[in-house]
Design a protein around this motif. Sequence first.
Motif, PDB file in Angstrom:
ATOM      1  N   ILE A 590       0.672  -1.008  -0.194  1.00  0.00           N
ATOM      2  CA  ILE A 590      -0.179   0.128   0.175  1.00  0.00           C
ATOM      3  C   ILE A 590       0.724   1.229   0.575  1.00  0.00           C
ATOM      4  O   ILE A 590       1.716   1.481   1.085  1.00  0.00           O
ATOM      5  CB  ILE A 590      -1.036  -0.033   0.724  1.00  0.00           C
ATOM      6  CG1 ILE A 590      -1.674  -1.208   0.960  1.00  0.00           C
ATOM      7  CG2 ILE A 590      -1.325   1.605   1.466  1.00  0.00           C
ATOM      8  CD1 ILE A 590      -2.718  -1.218   2.425  1.00  0.00           C
ATOM      9  N   GLN A 601       3.472   4.658   6.797  1.00  0.00           N
ATOM     10  CA  GLN A 601       2.543   3.903   6.372  1.00  0.00           C
ATOM     11  C   GLN A 601       2.730   2.442   6.081  1.00  0.00           C
ATOM     12  O   GLN A 601       1.996   1.463   6.951  1.00  0.00           O
ATOM     13  CB  GLN A 601       1.274   4.257   4.675  1.00  0.00           C
ATOM     14  CG  GLN A 601       0.196   4.522   5.292  1.00  0.00           C
ATOM     15  CD  GLN A 601      -0.884   4.536   3.736  1.00  0.00           C
ATOM     16  OE1 GLN A 601      -0.314   4.048   2.637  1.00  0.00           O
ATOM     17  NE2 GLN A 601      -1.842   5.173   3.176  1.00  0.00           N
ATOM     18  N   GLN A 605       2.106   0.135   8.863  1.00  0.00           N
ATOM     19  CA  GLN A 605       0.682  -1.128   7.934  1.00  0.00           C
ATOM     20  C   GLN A 605       0.993  -2.031   8.996  1.00  0.00           C
ATOM     21  O   GLN A 605      -0.488  -2.795   9.477  1.00  0.00           O
ATOM     22  CB  GLN A 605       0.896  -1.125   6.882  1.00  0.00           C
ATOM     23  CG  GLN A 605       0.662  -2.395   5.935  1.00  0.00           C
ATOM     24  CD  GLN A 605       0.986  -2.447   4.513  1.00  0.00           C
ATOM     25  OE1 GLN A 605       1.886  -1.859   4.040  1.00  0.00           O
ATOM     26  NE2 GLN A 605       0.457  -3.296   4.073  1.00  0.00           N
ATOM     27  N   ALA A 608      -1.375  -1.892  11.931  1.00  0.00           N
ATOM     28  CA  ALA A 608      -2.830  -1.701  11.364  1.00  0.00           C
ATOM     29  C   ALA A 608      -3.255  -3.028  11.305  1.00  0.00           C
ATOM     30  O   ALA A 608      -4.362  -3.568  11.438  1.00  0.00           O
ATOM     31  CB  ALA A 608      -2.950  -0.635  10.590  1.00  0.00           C
ATOM     32  N   GLU A 609      -2.718  -3.559   9.942  1.00  0.00           N
ATOM     33  CA  GLU A 609      -2.694  -4.711   9.737  1.00  0.00           C
ATOM     34  C   GLU A 609      -3.396  -5.723  11.232  1.00  0.00           C
ATOM     35  O   GLU A 609      -4.558  -6.881  10.581  1.00  0.00           O
ATOM     36  CB  GLU A 609      -1.913  -5.326   8.132  1.00  0.00           C
ATOM     37  CG  GLU A 609      -2.305  -4.683   7.354  1.00  0.00           C
ATOM     38  CD  GLU A 609      -1.468  -5.087   6.103  1.00  0.00           C
ATOM     39  OE1 GLU A 609      -0.707  -5.856   6.643  1.00  0.00           O
ATOM     40  OE2 GLU A 609      -2.072  -4.337   5.619  1.00  0.00           O
ATOM     41  N   ALA A 612      -6.289  -4.551  12.497  1.00  0.00           N
ATOM     42  CA  ALA A 612      -7.493  -4.817  11.854  1.00  0.00           C
ATOM     43  C   ALA A 612      -7.791  -6.391  11.795  1.00  0.00           C
ATOM     44  O   ALA A 612      -8.585  -7.098  11.909  1.00  0.00           O
ATOM     45  CB  ALA A 612      -7.319  -5.130  10.262  1.00  0.00           C
ATOM     46  N   LYS A 615     -10.190  -8.158  14.500  1.00  0.00           N
ATOM     47  CA  LYS A 615     -11.321  -7.098  14.938  1.00  0.00           C
ATOM     48  C   LYS A 615     -11.218  -5.967  16.001  1.00  0.00           C
ATOM     49  O   LYS A 615     -11.939  -5.611  16.281  1.00  0.00           O
ATOM     50  CB  LYS A 615     -12.074  -8.465  14.370  1.00  0.00           C
ATOM     51  CG  LYS A 615     -12.013  -9.245  13.652  1.00  0.00           C
ATOM     52  CD  LYS A 615     -13.847  -8.930  13.088  1.00  0.00           C
ATOM     53  CE  LYS A 615     -13.901  -9.483  12.041  1.00  0.00           C
ATOM     54  NZ  LYS A 615     -13.612  -9.417  10.397  1.00  0.00           N
ATOM     55  N   TYR A 617     -10.505  -3.023  16.431  1.00  0.00           N
ATOM     56  CA  TYR A 617     -10.709  -1.028  15.026  1.00  0.00           C
ATOM     57  C   TYR A 617     -10.735  -0.767  15.934  1.00  0.00           C
ATOM     58  O   TYR A 617     -11.451  -0.305  17.165  1.00  0.00           O
ATOM     59  CB  TYR A 617     -12.082  -1.513  14.329  1.00  0.00           C
ATOM     60  CG  TYR A 617     -12.331  -2.474  13.425  1.00  0.00           C
ATOM     61  CD1 TYR A 617     -11.390  -2.996  12.479  1.00  0.00           C
ATOM     62  CD2 TYR A 617     -13.113  -3.227  13.472  1.00  0.00           C
ATOM     63  CE1 TYR A 617     -11.128  -3.887  11.393  1.00  0.00           C
ATOM     64  CE2 TYR A 617     -13.248  -4.463  12.395  1.00  0.00           C
ATOM     65  CZ  TYR A 617     -12.373  -4.861  11.606  1.00  0.00           C
ATOM     66  OH  TYR A 617     -12.521  -5.573  10.773  1.00  0.00           O
ATOM     67  N   THR A 621      -6.682   1.845  13.407  1.00  0.00           N
ATOM     68  CA  THR A 621      -6.493   1.111  12.362  1.00  0.00           C
ATOM     69  C   THR A 621      -7.316   2.731  11.502  1.00  0.00           C
ATOM     70  O   THR A 621      -7.622   2.665  10.342  1.00  0.00           O
ATOM     71  CB  THR A 621      -8.274   0.517  12.158  1.00  0.00           C
ATOM     72  OG1 THR A 621      -9.099   0.710  13.033  1.00  0.00           O
ATOM     73  CG2 THR A 621      -7.400  -1.039  12.807  1.00  0.00           C
ATOM     74  N   ARG A 622      -7.626   3.935  12.128  1.00  0.00           N
ATOM     75  CA  ARG A 622      -7.883   5.058  11.294  1.00  0.00           C
ATOM     76  C   ARG A 622      -6.682   5.830  11.446  1.00  0.00           C
ATOM     77  O   ARG A 622      -5.683   5.913  12.500  1.00  0.00           O
ATOM     78  CB  ARG A 622      -8.805   5.552  12.893  1.00  0.00           C
ATOM     79  CG  ARG A 622      -9.209   6.968  12.561  1.00  0.00           C
ATOM     80  CD  ARG A 622     -10.299   6.574  12.398  1.00  0.00           C
ATOM     81  NE  ARG A 622     -11.385   6.097  12.265  1.00  0.00           N
ATOM     82  CZ  ARG A 622     -12.980   6.627  12.333  1.00  0.00           C
ATOM     83  NH1 ARG A 622     -13.505   7.144  13.353  1.00  0.00           N
ATOM     84  NH2 ARG A 622     -13.467   5.550  12.069  1.00  0.00           N
ATOM     85  N   GLU A 623      -7.237   6.707  10.539  1.00  0.00           N
ATOM     86  CA  GLU A 623      -6.166   7.777  10.091  1.00  0.00           C
ATOM     87  C   GLU A 623      -6.951   8.589   9.924  1.00  0.00           C
ATOM     88  O   GLU A 623      -8.150   8.723   9.042  1.00  0.00           O
ATOM     89  CB  GLU A 623      -5.647   7.174   8.621  1.00  0.00           C
ATOM     90  CG  GLU A 623      -3.940   6.412   8.701  1.00  0.00           C
ATOM     91  CD  GLU A 623      -2.974   6.379   7.345  1.00  0.00           C
ATOM     92  OE1 GLU A 623      -3.152   6.969   7.213  1.00  0.00           O
ATOM     93  OE2 GLU A 623      -2.945   5.060   7.577  1.00  0.00           O
ATOM     94  N   ASP A 624      -6.321   9.812  10.620  1.00  0.00           N
ATOM     95  CA  ASP A 624      -7.042  11.135  10.006  1.00  0.00           C
ATOM     96  C   ASP A 624      -6.466  11.698   8.633  1.00  0.00           C
ATOM     97  O   ASP A 624      -5.249  12.363   9.363  1.00  0.00           O
ATOM     98  CB  ASP A 624      -7.305  12.119  11.628  1.00  0.00           C
ATOM     99  CG  ASP A 624      -8.991  11.522  11.743  1.00  0.00           C
ATOM    100  OD1 ASP A 624      -9.473  10.586  10.811  1.00  0.00           O
ATOM    101  OD2 ASP A 624      -9.432  10.910  12.636  1.00  0.00           O
TER     102      ASP A 624
END
Lengths: 1078, 270
Positions: A590, A601, A605, A608-609, A612, A615, A617, A621-624
């Motif tokens: 990605i 990332q 990643q 985050a993965e 994710a 499960k 979340y 797992t969030r990016e602003d």
Amino acid sequence: MAAHSDSDEDETFVSIGTALDVPDKDEPVKKPITVQDMSVKDSKGRVRFHGAFTGGFSAGYFNTVGSREGFTPSTFVSSREKRTDGSGSGQRPEDFMDEEDISEHGIAPRKFVTSAQFTSEERKKRTFDEAKLATADSILGGDTTLLNLIVPERITVGVRLLRKMGWKEGQGVGPRLSRKQKQAEGRRIYGCTGPPSPDSGDDGLDDETVLSDVTFAPTDTAHILLGAKDNTHGLGYSGLDPRKALPSTHINLFEAPTVRKSGASRRGIRGQGFGVGALEDEDDDVYGMDDMSKYDMTMGGEGDDKFGWTAPTHRGQKQQTPVGYVGQLLDGFSLSSKKLVQKKDFPPPSLPRDFRPVHRFKKSDDQSIVMTRNQSSTGVDYRQFLKPSDAGPSPVPGTSSSGLVPGSAPGSVSQGSSAREKRHDATSRGVALGEQAFVGSVFDLIPKEEKERINQAKQNTDTTAIVNFPLRTFVSSETLEGSEDQPKGDNSTTTESTSNVEEHRKSGVPLFQGAAIFKPFSKDPAKQLRYDKYLEAVKHGHKEPYLLVGMPGKTDWEKEREREEFSKAAHLYRPLASMMAARFTRAGTIEDGEEDVKAEQKIDQTDAEKAASMKMYGKLTREDEEWHPDNLVCKRFNVPNPYPGSTIVGLISAKRDKYSVFNFLNFANPTEMAYDRRGSQTQETPPPEEVKKDNAKTDTDKTDTTSKVDKELNKGKAMKSIFSHLIDAEKGAQKASNLKSDKPVSFSVKSVQSNKPKEFKSIFSHLEKGENTVKPAPVAMETDNDENAADAGKTAAGKSVSKTDKFAELVEKSETDGAPAMDLFRAIFRNTDSEDSSSSEEEDGEDSSSKLPDAQDSSFQPAFSISDSVEATPATSLPGFTAPPKQSTLAGCGSFVALPPEISPMETGKGSAGQPQDSSGDESDAYGPALPPSLPQGAASASNDKWRDLPAGDFIDLTNEKSRNQPAGDIIDLTNDKSKDRPPDDYVDLTKESTKKHKHRHRDKHKHKKEKKEKRKKSKHKKKGRKKEKRSRHVNERSDSSEREESSDEDDRETDKEIINRLKLLKSAQRQRAVDFM
Amino acid sequence: MADTLPVKLVYSQICKQGAVRAVRFNVDGTYCLTCGSDKSVKLWNPHRKLLLKSYMGHGFEVLDAQSSSDNSQICSCSMDKTVMVFDVASGKSLRKYRGHAGIVNCVRFNEESSLVLSGSIDSTVKIFDLKSRKMEPVQVLDEAKDSVTCIQVSDHEILTGSADGRIRRYDLRVGKLCTDLIGKSVTSVTFTRDSQYVGHKNTDCRIDSCLNAKDTHVFSGSEDGSVYIWDLIEKVVHSLTFHPSDNCLVTAAGDSMYVWKSKYAPSIDT
């Protein structure tokens, strides 16, 4: 007849057609009409059509003419009175016609017309005749019979005139022609040729006996009528000739048409159907007849036709086999007159029996080779063709080992060179024979020093030369830096490299192709050498590649300029491969369009993965990101544009076109350049031995010239930029580190107090200018150090002894404390590191105008600095980081020894400032500089003691507003958080996922700075607040030594598995929290 | 609870348009649209089992459609890379946007039906303006790294799900892009009713419908937050739509659509 329906009379119907009779039941059934009854009759009731088999149409009475009885033959009447005059007797067509035929629409309609007798012309004629009769004839009397014989000529005047001029019927008009002229005229006919007259050719003209003086009348040709075009057909169009289209006669295919001509005759205008204009090529004659002459009627070739005009000349006559020739001659070939010469076959040289196709190099040989080559002016470095992998068989087995340059590819060349060394060349032989030296080439005319320069430049292409260059200094640095806590690998490699270059090459240092290819500074060999070194350093990912290059005896300003030049050159002339690589994204991973995001990332990643996949979340797992909608889209959504003035659409980080060539060519102003440089400095982590070596090298260089540099520092202060401060700072740090081992330590510590205030002032003037919100702070920090180093000589060393002792203790302590944690950080940064560096490499290539990459880089740094300095292991196998902590603790912590333990992160930050890799600004650095402005301007004399006593809070408060809002903002949060009470469980959580946080911190920081670069907004700060809190906690946690001890113990055995476990823990905690929330 | 579930198959209808790629209710749930693989979009009254009109004009299979909020227009997207806007009454095509470089997976109107948002396999979401006659997109959201599989549009948010396993929520009011990593490729996203309030956590209730569609189970998160589980249909259920207010679900599987209502609804004879 209109049919009316009975039911509804109100409605009016329009009926069309004839209604059928309503069958009446009472009516007797009619007899069906027979065919015979159905006959067509004419107006008078006569049947005229009798059916096809009974006579068809009939005239009269059943095809009888005249009467009901039929045709009555006229009887012959013989009488002398009534002679047959043609009119009275016999049968006329009219006799067979009835009145219908004669009627207006019949076949012979009769019209009443004025008889000829009564027309005006006839009357005139009659009067004329009567007049003539009356006047002229007396002889003939009144008898008109004779007169009737005389018929007046009915020819026109023109014809009569022509006749008078000798014209005869059938001749053309014009002057008479000779025979030749006539023939020529016959041929030259354009336009519409009449049908070829069959006898035009053979009218006697062929006859040789005809006299030459006989002239002929021109042929009678019809005039070309140039009628005006009054239709809309295309030019040259003429209607379809039905005779052509529909051949009415029998087509004889076996007979070629006689009239068909070829070539020239087709030039005429010849319409033959639709669609063929004058400008178009004529199609084949579609309506023309096909005839068999167009076909090839015979099968097979016509004898020897296959050779054509290139057929061999002797074809036809039979080849004669020579007497001595055995065998058959090929058809079409002939024996050559010359005999072929047999080629001589030379057998390959036989190899000696003890030959082995692998060559081992002796060290001494290699060195000597290097030396000889450098001295001799051959200048070609064969070894640059070499790669460690392909040390193939040496082609010449028996040659002496001294002259042999190893390698497979240049085998022949090396052979030649070795041979050349033994043999004379033309000039040497000439000299030996006592001849006058001959000017052989242009290069012989070059003055000696120029030649040397060229040679040197050539030698510089070899990267090993660069490696070799400071060998002596290596050794000394080794002795200096010492045995105490150097990683093993470093020592071994460096020592090896002193002796064996080849070995070093095998250790995996790739050749830097760009250096060999492009030489931007070839005019100045020394500079080029430095540039090559610089490139090498860049290649190995030094943070401060220029520092390694070292330019002794130059002013700061010059250094700065050169550094910029180098970075510029390195940008512009970087190898194509990396440039291309920057343009493609890896499949599957990605990656963002913009590299700065990409790197981080990648970093997060993974977790985050992980999150994710579990499960889990949430924040992980969030990016602003800031995103700018299009103005029109906002309008359509009925939403006010959140960024009213913004010209950006989309993500803010994606504002540049990454495919533009001009991204690579933007080196507008020096500050940007500086940023660029920053970017390039923070490239890959160096291979350990390289770093070590280079560090040492430069260090020793500098120690030699310390005093000189110091002088120049003072001299060039006026034009120093902030970055020069930076360089100096690093230099100072390095010096300090060198000094640690064998020189008085008080050196740096002492100077801190004396020089600081002045320096600070300048720093903050930078700040206030607002030109750079992030950078100056760390720089200031470092300049501080720098001055310490620089003025070390001036200040007395005695006072600081105690401090240094303390400081040493602290260092020791920190080392022991932090030792275990090191593994964890290494585990994290080993991989992230390289990724980041690669991305930054790409960035600084692409994006020179935007300052984001730098921010990122700088934000990335602190992780190193903290981890290295505080928790540095003394003797772990992470060599890249081992040297710096020592320096940093030395240089940085010196002044802050007595500070309360809360501020220990600061120390670490400061410490990190000293080390070359981490010199760029970060937040931990950032609160270093926040210190000094607290001191009033007048308090230049403020002693170390004074702010040693300051409590942490005060210490922060003292920083001016600017610094607080800017980089120092983080620190403020930190302090605030410290004062706050945090729930312990949270805290534990955080420590557990320290690794994760760590990475997150990078991103957050990065963003934070990014935003600062943009217009600072309060709201944003609010948003970031949480993050800051986290971060500060994190830092705090690390700073707290007791906490750290336990956490680091854990971290010691940190593995990915454990991280996952912790994530799970966190997840469960979150779940619980979520439950609570509900 | 079970009473409110549409568990009764009221009828099934073979749509006669090849495979039904998607079925969508209109705004008030009185009509529904089916997108067929025979390049047509059909407008139904699912409650009376009436075919009202079919809309032709696409060059390939139609993958998604939506009717505008005033029921006057239908936007549809197709494998022929185009996005079309039909006039409901006349059946004529009003616009044909050819901006995408690949198959267009999903299409949505915005709340006012003045914009058409389309997500394509070329990893972009393109926003077309219906009010102008421009054929170029007003804005392109190219943040996704893989095919954009689904879009939802609320009054101020655009929610996209992408095959790169991320959900992106573009908040127009705040000017933020919120990216959530889901892990697997997202094929369907919907808003919850309370998305405005929840804020950070479960803004986007994921219908894993299509994720799990391969195994005949359909999980659909609906407006009341409950999860419907279906494993009744033999074939793959690949599209479903829930009535905006009533208790009615229309699913599409194979070449037909199925209308589901609550237990007590009278069944319509086929």
